[in-house]
Design an enzyme around this catalytic site. Structure first.
Site, PDB file in Angstrom:
ATOM      1  N   HIS A 101       0.719  -1.612   0.366  1.00 44.83           N
ATOM      2  CA  HIS A 101       0.183  -0.330   0.329  1.00 44.83           C
ATOM      3  C   HIS A 101       0.753   1.393  -0.271  1.00 44.83           C
ATOM      4  O   HIS A 101       2.243   1.384  -0.043  1.00 44.83           O
ATOM      5  CB  HIS A 101      -0.443   0.347   0.900  1.00 44.83           C
ATOM      6  CG  HIS A 101      -0.034  -0.141   2.957  1.00 44.83           C
ATOM      7  ND1 HIS A 101       0.351  -0.760   3.332  1.00 44.83           N
ATOM      8  CD2 HIS A 101      -0.307   1.278   3.022  1.00 44.83           C
ATOM      9  CE1 HIS A 101       1.175  -0.448   3.946  1.00 44.83           C
ATOM     10  NE2 HIS A 101       0.974   0.689   4.903  1.00 44.83           N
ATOM     11  N   ASP A 103       0.986   4.834   1.592  1.00 41.92           N
ATOM     12  CA  ASP A 103      -0.060   5.147   2.939  1.00 41.92           C
ATOM     13  C   ASP A 103      -0.921   7.016   2.501  1.00 41.92           C
ATOM     14  O   ASP A 103      -0.817   7.535   1.761  1.00 41.92           O
ATOM     15  CB  ASP A 103       0.992   5.989   3.997  1.00 41.92           C
ATOM     16  CG  ASP A 103       1.670   5.342   4.682  1.00 41.92           C
ATOM     17  OD1 ASP A 103       1.676   4.071   4.431  1.00 41.92           O
ATOM     18  OD2 ASP A 103       2.992   5.346   5.392  1.00 41.92           O
ATOM     19  N   HIS A 260       4.832  -0.045   0.068  1.00 43.46           N
ATOM     20  CA  HIS A 260       5.297  -1.132   0.960  1.00 43.46           C
ATOM     21  C   HIS A 260       4.884  -1.880   2.111  1.00 43.46           C
ATOM     22  O   HIS A 260       3.640  -1.636   1.590  1.00 43.46           O
ATOM     23  CB  HIS A 260       6.261  -0.124   2.472  1.00 43.46           C
ATOM     24  CG  HIS A 260       4.785   0.906   3.252  1.00 43.46           C
ATOM     25  ND1 HIS A 260       4.167   2.215   2.396  1.00 43.46           N
ATOM     26  CD2 HIS A 260       4.300   0.673   4.036  1.00 43.46           C
ATOM     27  CE1 HIS A 260       3.675   2.693   3.461  1.00 43.46           C
ATOM     28  NE2 HIS A 260       3.669   1.859   3.970  1.00 43.46           N
ATOM     29  N   ARG A 275       4.974   6.822  13.776  1.00 44.43           N
ATOM     30  CA  ARG A 275       5.004   6.668  12.818  1.00 44.43           C
ATOM     31  C   ARG A 275       4.759   8.907  12.538  1.00 44.43           C
ATOM     32  O   ARG A 275       4.016   9.079  13.147  1.00 44.43           O
ATOM     33  CB  ARG A 275       4.275   6.458  11.654  1.00 44.43           C
ATOM     34  CG  ARG A 275       4.309   6.543  10.431  1.00 44.43           C
ATOM     35  CD  ARG A 275       3.320   5.491   9.613  1.00 44.43           C
ATOM     36  NE  ARG A 275       1.845   5.927   9.465  1.00 44.43           N
ATOM     37  CZ  ARG A 275       0.456   5.499   8.538  1.00 44.43           C
ATOM     38  NH1 ARG A 275       1.215   5.002   8.050  1.00 44.43           N
ATOM     39  NH2 ARG A 275      -0.242   6.307   8.844  1.00 44.43           N
TER      40      ARG A 275
HETATM   41  C1  SIN Z   1       2.843   1.547   7.777  1.00 46.15           C
HETATM   42  O1  SIN Z   1       1.920   0.727   6.327  1.00 46.15           O
HETATM   43  O2  SIN Z   1       3.080   2.387   7.997  1.00 46.15           O
HETATM   44  C2  SIN Z   1       3.574   0.414   9.048  1.00 46.15           C
HETATM   45  C3  SIN Z   1       4.989  -0.087   8.100  1.00 46.15           C
HETATM   46  C4  SIN Z   1       5.586  -0.778   9.205  1.00 46.15           C
HETATM   47  O3  SIN Z   1       5.072  -1.056   9.782  1.00 46.15           O
HETATM   48  O4  SIN Z   1       6.719  -1.368   8.538  1.00 46.15           O
END
Ligand code: SIN
Length: 291
Positions: A101, A103, A260, A275
């Site tokens: 996905h 973000d 990612h 994050r």
């Molecule tokens: C996310 O998708 O923002 C999380 C990525 C992660 O936890 O590695």
């Protein structure tokens, strides 16, 4: 590209680099920031090791690129509504983001990028895969590029943060990540399938499994075969790199040209991250000022 103030070590052929000789907890000189910015544009995903950051110092670093996005759905760090808690505890079976996905593609103006900082990581597992969506676009045939050029896609938060995703069943699987349900989970945003990066001018594919629902003007069923072809193509191993986390790692990725997937291969262990999602507003305000 050459770098004089930072050390840059590529992680893979298409995407990703580790950056050394930078302490992100301190204010950074404009020359250093300029090189970090260039490395981010060149490698799409940049990884800093052994950092010692508080929510405030992580946000201070993020502010060099844009202001922080407030996410309606994620739990946040106490006292910091703009720092999302990405957590999986030993009793949880689900993690966050284990599907390819980009973000927040479900809003009209998606963010520039995300900065994820590792506070606690499993002994092994919990790596994050990243893939270049430039590479995905550039390796399509001319015919497919032409077909996609005029298409838009509808993105929505419903699948990930709607009633089904935030209901009791999901909460039981990941007690630490009780997503909040708000009406915004039903919002849709429309984006071109071929997106031009506002800074590099390069084209990339902008659809993803988590949030893209269908092509504009087509049904979900009609859209599915082509979308699924694109999702598989976008995850080709040669477009990817894999980030192995350790405590103190901060990874900053470009949501405009990379997607990612957070691997969920550490059942029974804990992984705690902070994050900060960075909006694309700084560059825009500079551009407005220059007009
Ligand atoms: C996310 O998708 O923002 C999380 C990525 C992660 O936890 O590695």
């Amino acid at each position: 590209m050459t770098y004089q103030h930072i050390t840059v070590k590529p992680l893979a052929g298409a995407i990703g680099a580790e950056i050394f000789d930078v302490d992100l907890s301190q204010p950074l000189a404009p020359t250093v920031l300029d090189e970090i910015h260039r490395a981010h544009l060149e490698y799409l995903v940049i990884v800093f090791r052994d950092q010692d950051l508080t929510p405030d110092s992580q946000k201070a670093f993020a502010r060099n690129f844009g202001s922080a996005h407030i996410n309606d759905f994620f739990p946040t760090v106490e006292g910091h509504p703009d720092v999302q808690l990405v957590a999986k505890n030993p009793e949880d079976t689900r993690n966050v983001g284990d599907v390819w996905h980009t973000d927040v593609s479900y809003v009209r103006k998606p963010p520039l990028g995300s900065m994820l900082y590792a506070l606690e990581v499993p002994e092994a597992g919990g790596d994050t895969m990243f893939a270049s969506t430039y590479a995905a676009y550039e390796t399509l045939s001319d015919g497919m590029k032409e077909l996609l050029e005029g298409l838009n896609a509808v993105h929505s938060a419903t699948q990930s943060f709607g009633v089904n995703a935030t209901g009791p069943e999901m909460k039981a699987k990941n007690k630490s990540m009780a997503f909040k349900y708000t009406q915004d989970a039903e919002q849709d945003a429309v984006h071109p399938v071929v997106r031009i990066h506002p800074e590099s001018g390069r084209k990339s594919l902008y659809v993803n499994r988590s949030f893209t629902k269908h092509f504009e003007g087509m049904t979900v069923e009609e859209s599915k075969p082509l979308l699924h072809y694109l999702y598989d193509h976008m995850a080709r191993p040669e477009f990817t790199c894999r980030v192995r986390w350790s405590k103190g790692t901060l990874t900053f990725w470009d949501n405009r040209c990379a997607h990612h997937n957070a691997l969920n291969d550490y059942q029974g262990q804990r992984r705690i991250m902070h994050r900060v999602t960075v909006l694309d507003d700084l560059r825009e305000s500079h551009a407005d000022a220059a007009d």
